[in-house]
Design a protein around this motif. Structure first.
Motif, PDB file in Angstrom:
ATOM      1  N   VAL A 188       0.874  -1.171   0.000  1.00 43.22           N
ATOM      2  CA  VAL A 188       0.000   0.000   0.000  1.00 43.22           C
ATOM      3  C   VAL A 188       0.909   1.217   0.000  1.00 43.22           C
ATOM      4  N   ASN A 189       0.893   1.977  -1.095  1.00 46.79           N
ATOM      5  CA  ASN A 189       1.742   3.157  -1.178  1.00 46.79           C
ATOM      6  C   ASN A 189       1.153   4.165  -2.147  1.00 46.79           C
ATOM      7  N   GLY A 190       1.759   5.324  -2.208  1.00 43.40           N
ATOM      8  CA  GLY A 190       1.314   6.361  -3.137  1.00 43.40           C
ATOM      9  C   GLY A 190      -0.137   6.736  -2.941  1.00 43.40           C
ATOM     10  N   ASP A 191      -0.869   6.753  -4.029  1.00 47.34           N
ATOM     11  CA  ASP A 191      -2.282   7.135  -4.000  1.00 47.34           C
ATOM     12  C   ASP A 191      -3.131   6.190  -3.158  1.00 47.34           C
ATOM     13  N   ASP A 192      -2.667   4.952  -2.951  1.00 47.51           N
ATOM     14  CA  ASP A 192      -3.408   3.988  -2.146  1.00 47.51           C
ATOM     15  C   ASP A 192      -3.512   4.416  -0.684  1.00 47.51           C
ATOM     16  N   LEU A 193      -2.612   5.292  -0.244  1.00 43.23           N
ATOM     17  CA  LEU A 193      -2.607   5.744   1.144  1.00 43.23           C
ATOM     18  C   LEU A 193      -3.629   6.848   1.420  1.00 43.23           C
ATOM     19  N   ASP A 194      -4.460   7.161   0.459  1.00 38.16           N
ATOM     20  CA  ASP A 194      -5.524   8.153   0.618  1.00 38.16           C
ATOM     21  C   ASP A 194      -6.416   7.772   1.806  1.00 38.16           C
ATOM     22  N   LEU A 195      -6.760   8.738   2.638  1.00 34.63           N
ATOM     23  CA  LEU A 195      -7.601   8.485   3.814  1.00 34.63           C
ATOM     24  C   LEU A 195      -8.919   7.818   3.450  1.00 34.63           C
ATOM     25  N   GLU A 196      -9.438   8.106   2.282  1.00 38.12           N
ATOM     26  CA  GLU A 196     -10.721   7.510   1.875  1.00 38.12           C
ATOM     27  C   GLU A 196     -10.638   5.986   1.816  1.00 38.12           C
TER      28      GLU A 196
END
Length: 85
Positions: free
Chosen positions: A52-60
């Motif tokens: 899980v990294n980059g954009d995947d770490l979005d709070l949503e």
């Protein structure tokens, strides 16, 4: 409820110290801190063999257990999986 959702409910319950529903907004309920979020990300990566990294770490992606399960399913489909230890 999917197996992933059930497993993540158990993880989140252990991390936040109380039972939650799959659609509970963990941030709005005041249950998710940065430390808890980091622990959950680490456990998700380890358990499901994903990164899980980059954009995947979005709070949503971590607002609810349902969102976390959707993220796991999406990353497993896109990136493949390795066997969980």
């Amino acid at each position: 409820m999917s197996d992933v959702t059930g497993e993540l409910l158990a993880v989140v319950t252990a991390e936040v110290g109380r039972a939650v529903d799959a659609d509970t907004d963990l941030f709005a309920a005041g249950l998710m801190s940065s430390l808890v979020s980091l622990e959950i990300v680490t456990r998700v990566e380890r358990r499901y063999g994903i990164d899980v990294n980059g954009d995947d770490l979005d709070l949503e992606n971590f607002r609810t257990v349902e969102a976390m399960a959707a993220l796991v399913d999406r990353l497993r489909a896109v990136r493949g999986t390795r066997s969980a230890p």
